[in-house]
Design a protein around this motif. Structure first.
Motif, mmCIF file in Angstrom:
data_model
loop_
_atom_site.group_PDB
_atom_site.id
_atom_site.type_symbol
_atom_site.label_atom_id
_atom_site.label_comp_id
_atom_site.label_asym_id
_atom_site.label_seq_id
_atom_site.Cartn_x
_atom_site.Cartn_y
_atom_site.Cartn_z
ATOM 1 N N LYS A 56 -11.711 -5.562 2.871
ATOM 2 C CA LYS A 56 -13.013 -5.196 2.315
ATOM 3 C C LYS A 56 -12.965 -3.763 1.798
ATOM 4 O O LYS A 56 -13.597 -2.865 2.343
ATOM 5 C CB LYS A 56 -14.113 -5.349 3.355
ATOM 6 C CG LYS A 56 -14.454 -6.780 3.663
ATOM 7 C CD LYS A 56 -15.665 -6.850 4.544
ATOM 8 C CE LYS A 56 -16.114 -8.283 4.721
ATOM 9 N NZ LYS A 56 -17.288 -8.366 5.571
ATOM 10 N N ARG A 57 -12.199 -3.565 0.763
ATOM 11 C CA ARG A 57 -12.088 -2.249 0.157
ATOM 12 C C ARG A 57 -12.051 -2.409 -1.349
ATOM 13 O O ARG A 57 -11.779 -3.467 -1.880
ATOM 14 C CB ARG A 57 -10.798 -1.547 0.580
ATOM 15 C CG ARG A 57 -10.565 -1.427 2.041
ATOM 16 C CD ARG A 57 -9.462 -0.429 2.226
ATOM 17 N NE ARG A 57 -8.477 -0.895 3.191
ATOM 18 C CZ ARG A 57 -7.424 -0.214 3.529
ATOM 19 N NH1 ARG A 57 -7.175 0.939 2.962
ATOM 20 N NH2 ARG A 57 -6.571 -0.662 4.395
ATOM 21 N N SER A 58 -12.283 -1.296 -2.026
ATOM 22 C CA SER A 58 -12.120 -1.290 -3.478
ATOM 23 C C SER A 58 -10.635 -1.179 -3.799
ATOM 24 O O SER A 58 -9.841 -0.766 -2.967
ATOM 25 C CB SER A 58 -12.862 -0.108 -4.087
ATOM 26 O OG SER A 58 -14.248 -0.260 -3.866
ATOM 27 N N GLY A 59 -10.273 -1.536 -5.015
ATOM 28 C CA GLY A 59 -8.880 -1.479 -5.423
ATOM 29 C C GLY A 59 -8.528 -0.160 -6.075
ATOM 30 O O GLY A 59 -9.378 0.541 -6.619
ATOM 31 N N MET A 60 -7.255 0.204 -6.001
ATOM 32 C CA MET A 60 -6.746 1.391 -6.654
ATOM 33 C C MET A 60 -5.428 1.033 -7.316
ATOM 34 O O MET A 60 -4.629 0.276 -6.763
ATOM 35 C CB MET A 60 -6.548 2.525 -5.657
ATOM 36 C CG MET A 60 -6.062 3.807 -6.293
ATOM 37 S SD MET A 60 -6.201 5.234 -5.198
ATOM 38 C CE MET A 60 -7.819 5.824 -5.648
ATOM 39 N N VAL A 61 -5.209 1.541 -8.522
ATOM 40 C CA VAL A 61 -3.966 1.314 -9.248
ATOM 41 C C VAL A 61 -3.204 2.634 -9.287
ATOM 42 O O VAL A 61 -3.769 3.677 -9.602
ATOM 43 C CB VAL A 61 -4.234 0.804 -10.681
ATOM 44 C CG1 VAL A 61 -2.937 0.661 -11.456
ATOM 45 C CG2 VAL A 61 -4.979 -0.520 -10.632
ATOM 46 N N LEU A 62 -1.933 2.575 -8.939
ATOM 47 C CA LEU A 62 -1.068 3.747 -8.950
ATOM 48 C C LEU A 62 -0.011 3.546 -10.021
ATOM 49 O O LEU A 62 0.563 2.464 -10.132
ATOM 50 C CB LEU A 62 -0.390 3.927 -7.586
ATOM 51 C CG LEU A 62 -1.372 4.102 -6.422
ATOM 52 C CD1 LEU A 62 -1.694 2.759 -5.808
ATOM 53 C CD2 LEU A 62 -0.823 5.036 -5.394
ATOM 54 N N VAL A 63 0.247 4.560 -10.819
ATOM 55 C CA VAL A 63 1.192 4.463 -11.926
ATOM 56 C C VAL A 63 2.110 5.678 -11.899
ATOM 57 O O VAL A 63 1.653 6.810 -11.726
ATOM 58 C CB VAL A 63 0.463 4.425 -13.294
ATOM 59 C CG1 VAL A 63 1.466 4.266 -14.425
ATOM 60 C CG2 VAL A 63 -0.581 3.338 -13.332
ATOM 61 N N ILE A 64 3.402 5.434 -12.091
ATOM 62 C CA ILE A 64 4.348 6.536 -12.269
ATOM 63 C C ILE A 64 5.094 6.290 -13.579
ATOM 64 O O ILE A 64 5.437 5.156 -13.906
ATOM 65 C CB ILE A 64 5.330 6.685 -11.083
ATOM 66 C CG1 ILE A 64 6.177 7.941 -11.265
ATOM 67 C CG2 ILE A 64 6.176 5.444 -10.909
ATOM 68 C CD1 ILE A 64 6.928 8.369 -10.034
ATOM 69 N N ARG A 65 5.299 7.361 -14.327
ATOM 70 C CA ARG A 65 6.024 7.276 -15.605
ATOM 71 C C ARG A 65 7.385 7.907 -15.402
ATOM 72 O O ARG A 65 7.491 9.095 -15.068
ATOM 73 C CB ARG A 65 5.251 8.017 -16.700
ATOM 74 C CG ARG A 65 6.008 8.180 -18.000
ATOM 75 C CD ARG A 65 6.201 6.825 -18.689
ATOM 76 N NE ARG A 65 6.653 7.021 -20.050
ATOM 77 C CZ ARG A 65 7.756 6.490 -20.536
ATOM 78 N NH1 ARG A 65 8.499 5.709 -19.809
ATOM 79 N NH2 ARG A 65 8.106 6.705 -21.770
#
Length: 96
Positions: A56-65
């Motif tokens: 029961k949490r919001s989502g987070m997107v992690l990105v590395i270039r």
């Protein structure tokens, strides 16, 4: 935010805001074939919210270039969902 829940501690401690970092330092070496953007999604509660369940949490997107065996930048952003803007996740009809 309470840290009593095991899913809110250690390497899965929630991030408190969107952020971006440039000029990354790499310890060791990166394979040359790992050039591009690499994404990962995970659960991350909104600031000030202590979820009662792991999911029961919001989502987070992690990105590395990665480019030319170096890390160019890293950022993480919340998934823009109704829960993030205060809309209830559950309604009397079920999940929104």
């Amino acid at each position: 935010m309470s840290t009593a829940q095991p899913y809110l501690t250690g390497h899965i401690t929630p991030d408190t805001d969107d952020d971006a970092v440039t000029g990354l330092t790499v310890d060791g070496t990166l394979p040359t074939e790992h050039t591009g953007r690499h994404l990962r999604n995970r659960h991350n509660p909104n600031p000030g919210v202590t979820p009662t369940h792991w999911f029961k949490r919001s989502g987070m997107v992690l990105v590395i270039r990665l480019r030319e065996v170096r890390g160019e930048w890293y950022c993480y952003r919340w998934v823009r969902s109704p829960a993030l803007v205060g809309a209830p996740y559950m309604t009397e009809r079920g999940p929104d």
